[in-house]
Motif scaffolding. Sequence first.
Motif, mmCIF file in Angstrom:
data_model
loop_
_atom_site.group_PDB
_atom_site.id
_atom_site.type_symbol
_atom_site.label_atom_id
_atom_site.label_comp_id
_atom_site.label_asym_id
_atom_site.label_seq_id
_atom_site.Cartn_x
_atom_site.Cartn_y
_atom_site.Cartn_z
ATOM 1 N N VAL A 12 19.404 8.836 -64.179
ATOM 2 C CA VAL A 12 19.136 9.893 -65.151
ATOM 3 C C VAL A 12 20.227 10.945 -65.014
ATOM 4 N N LYS A 13 20.698 11.436 -66.134
ATOM 5 C CA LYS A 13 21.752 12.457 -66.095
ATOM 6 C C LYS A 13 21.160 13.801 -65.685
ATOM 7 N N SER A 14 20.687 13.847 -64.433
ATOM 8 C CA SER A 14 19.941 15.014 -63.969
ATOM 9 C C SER A 14 20.813 16.250 -63.802
ATOM 10 N N ASP A 15 22.136 16.054 -63.683
ATOM 11 C CA ASP A 15 23.002 17.199 -63.472
ATOM 12 C C ASP A 15 23.487 17.810 -64.788
ATOM 13 N N PHE A 16 22.964 17.320 -65.905
ATOM 14 C CA PHE A 16 23.392 17.849 -67.199
ATOM 15 C C PHE A 16 22.347 18.799 -67.766
ATOM 16 N N VAL A 17 22.786 19.971 -68.145
ATOM 17 C CA VAL A 17 21.903 20.947 -68.796
ATOM 18 C C VAL A 17 22.560 21.352 -70.109
ATOM 19 N N PRO A 18 21.929 21.081 -71.234
ATOM 20 C CA PRO A 18 22.537 21.420 -72.523
ATOM 21 C C PRO A 18 22.598 22.928 -72.732
ATOM 22 N N TYR A 19 23.484 23.335 -73.608
ATOM 23 C CA TYR A 19 23.594 24.747 -73.950
ATOM 24 C C TYR A 19 22.675 25.027 -75.136
ATOM 25 N N ILE A 20 21.815 26.015 -74.988
ATOM 26 C CA ILE A 20 20.910 26.400 -76.075
ATOM 27 C C ILE A 20 21.398 27.715 -76.661
ATOM 28 N N PHE A 21 21.854 27.688 -77.902
ATOM 29 C CA PHE A 21 22.300 28.911 -78.570
ATOM 30 C C PHE A 21 21.105 29.808 -78.854
ATOM 31 N N ASN A 22 21.265 31.099 -78.635
ATOM 32 C CA ASN A 22 20.209 32.019 -79.047
ATOM 33 C C ASN A 22 20.386 32.337 -80.531
ATOM 34 N N TYR A 23 19.435 33.040 -81.106
ATOM 35 C CA TYR A 23 19.458 33.277 -82.547
ATOM 36 C C TYR A 23 20.664 34.114 -82.970
ATOM 37 N N ASP A 24 21.062 35.059 -82.130
ATOM 38 C CA ASP A 24 22.231 35.872 -82.465
ATOM 39 C C ASP A 24 23.501 35.018 -82.475
ATOM 40 N N GLU A 25 23.613 34.098 -81.525
ATOM 41 C CA GLU A 25 24.787 33.223 -81.478
ATOM 42 C C GLU A 25 24.851 32.305 -82.691
ATOM 43 N N ILE A 26 23.699 31.811 -83.123
ATOM 44 C CA ILE A 26 23.674 30.979 -84.335
ATOM 45 C C ILE A 26 24.151 31.781 -85.536
ATOM 46 N N SER A 27 23.723 33.020 -85.642
ATOM 47 C CA SER A 27 24.165 33.878 -86.751
ATOM 48 C C SER A 27 25.669 34.097 -86.699
ATOM 49 N N ARG B 144 21.804 20.298 -81.936
ATOM 50 C CA ARG B 144 20.582 19.482 -81.992
ATOM 51 C C ARG B 144 19.580 19.940 -80.935
ATOM 52 N N HIS B 145 20.073 20.172 -79.699
ATOM 53 C CA HIS B 145 19.206 20.700 -78.653
ATOM 54 C C HIS B 145 18.604 22.033 -79.094
ATOM 55 N N THR B 146 19.451 22.872 -79.678
ATOM 56 C CA THR B 146 19.002 24.202 -80.092
ATOM 57 C C THR B 146 17.959 24.113 -81.193
ATOM 58 N N PHE B 147 18.191 23.241 -82.173
ATOM 59 C CA PHE B 147 17.192 23.034 -83.228
ATOM 60 C C PHE B 147 15.838 22.673 -82.615
ATOM 61 N N ALA B 148 15.835 21.727 -81.672
ATOM 62 C CA ALA B 148 14.590 21.265 -81.071
ATOM 63 C C ALA B 148 13.866 22.411 -80.366
ATOM 64 N N CYS B 149 14.610 23.183 -79.597
ATOM 65 C CA CYS B 149 13.998 24.294 -78.864
ATOM 66 C C CYS B 149 13.480 25.382 -79.803
ATOM 67 N N HIS B 150 14.298 25.771 -80.780
ATOM 68 C CA HIS B 150 13.892 26.822 -81.715
ATOM 69 C C HIS B 150 12.713 26.380 -82.566
ATOM 70 N N CYS B 151 12.735 25.102 -82.961
ATOM 71 C CA CYS B 151 11.655 24.582 -83.795
ATOM 72 C C CYS B 151 10.331 24.566 -83.035
ATOM 73 N N LEU B 152 10.358 24.064 -81.821
ATOM 74 C CA LEU B 152 9.137 23.993 -81.017
ATOM 75 C C LEU B 152 8.653 25.392 -80.650
ATOM 76 N N ASP B 153 9.583 26.271 -80.339
ATOM 77 C CA ASP B 153 9.232 27.650 -80.021
ATOM 78 C C ASP B 153 8.535 28.324 -81.203
ATOM 79 N N LYS B 154 9.039 28.062 -82.403
ATOM 80 C CA LYS B 154 8.434 28.651 -83.605
ATOM 81 C C LYS B 154 7.023 28.104 -83.843
ATOM 82 N N MET B 155 6.854 26.792 -83.628
ATOM 83 C CA MET B 155 5.534 26.202 -83.836
ATOM 84 C C MET B 155 4.501 26.810 -82.888
ATOM 85 N N ILE B 156 4.914 27.050 -81.647
ATOM 86 C CA ILE B 156 3.995 27.638 -80.667
ATOM 87 C C ILE B 156 3.678 29.080 -81.032
#
Length: 327
Positions: free
Chosen positions: A109-124, A259-271
């Motif tokens: 498993v690529k356990s040493d990999f952590v994706p970068y999650i853009f915050n909303y300001d960075e996306i803007s 793509r990682h950011t979409f997933a995180c932002h989408c799930l965060d919004k649903m919650i």
Amino acid sequence: MIDNGKSIFTGTYKEVLEGYVEYKSSLGYNIYCRQSLNQLIQLNEFLDSYNSPSIVLTEDMAYAYIELYSHLSSGTIHIKESCIRQFGIYLNNMNYENIFIYPENLIKVKSDFVPYIFNYDEISRIFEATDKMKDNSEQSKKVKLFYQTLIRLLYGTGMRISEVLNLRIENVDLISKIIIVNNGKENVSRLIPVNESVFYWLKKYYDEIACFHKKYFFESTNGKARRTHSINKMFRKILIKAKIDRKPDNTGPRLHDLRHTFACHCLDKMIKDGKDPYCALPYLSTYLGHKGIESTEKYLRLTEDHYKEITDAGHYIYKESLGENYE
């Protein structure tokens, strides 16, 4: 596989590797990118070293190949293991004899990999930097519109870049506002509804550029699907203009992190909207084109506020479907 008029593969495995590239490409994988081709070139060189007169892939050969990279990161080993396993499966399906398929349960498993999650300001800021690209000629206007549409599509749908670049004209239904992904990763097809913002850019791009294309929605000037290399280079320039720094280990942010950011932002919004996390994960899993809920859990790097809640939800789903003795 031809590059600049010459085959990039050699020896006994030349033709079968060329067939493998065409097969993977037909399934929607971005096998033509330089990184993927380099993996196969390295595999080709290793296999050639055995001077075998026929196509074989023995257990000893497979493990010897992985051993060459045992001193590297788990992420690199993961890629090598996946590569030789997939190639073995292809050879087996092509009815070659004496073919060893590297066990899936041994793949690191690529356990040493952590994706970068853009915050909303960075996306803007990324959107703003893209909108400020030069447009002082007809060509630069087309380039600018392409990136305006592409980046919003990647962030707004969580699609893989290979899926986007392989979209055909008929795959983008501007009447129903649905994108049709055929044979995505792991041969998963799905329908992706788009919101009004993404639809606006898709419609604008179609009206001004794509309506003249014969095959692909984001067609290159030679009538083929675009390649990712130049797109990745441009995205890095956009990040610089958006004042978003590279990670200390120089591994990101990358285009795929949208793509990682979409997933995180989408799930965060649903919650935050009060959705039950037990129900949110399966919906998101289907939308992303994952075969199972476990892929979605591993894929996400959630905000600190909700990570434990979603992880608990994922484990609950595993137990319900697999019983207490799940892994």
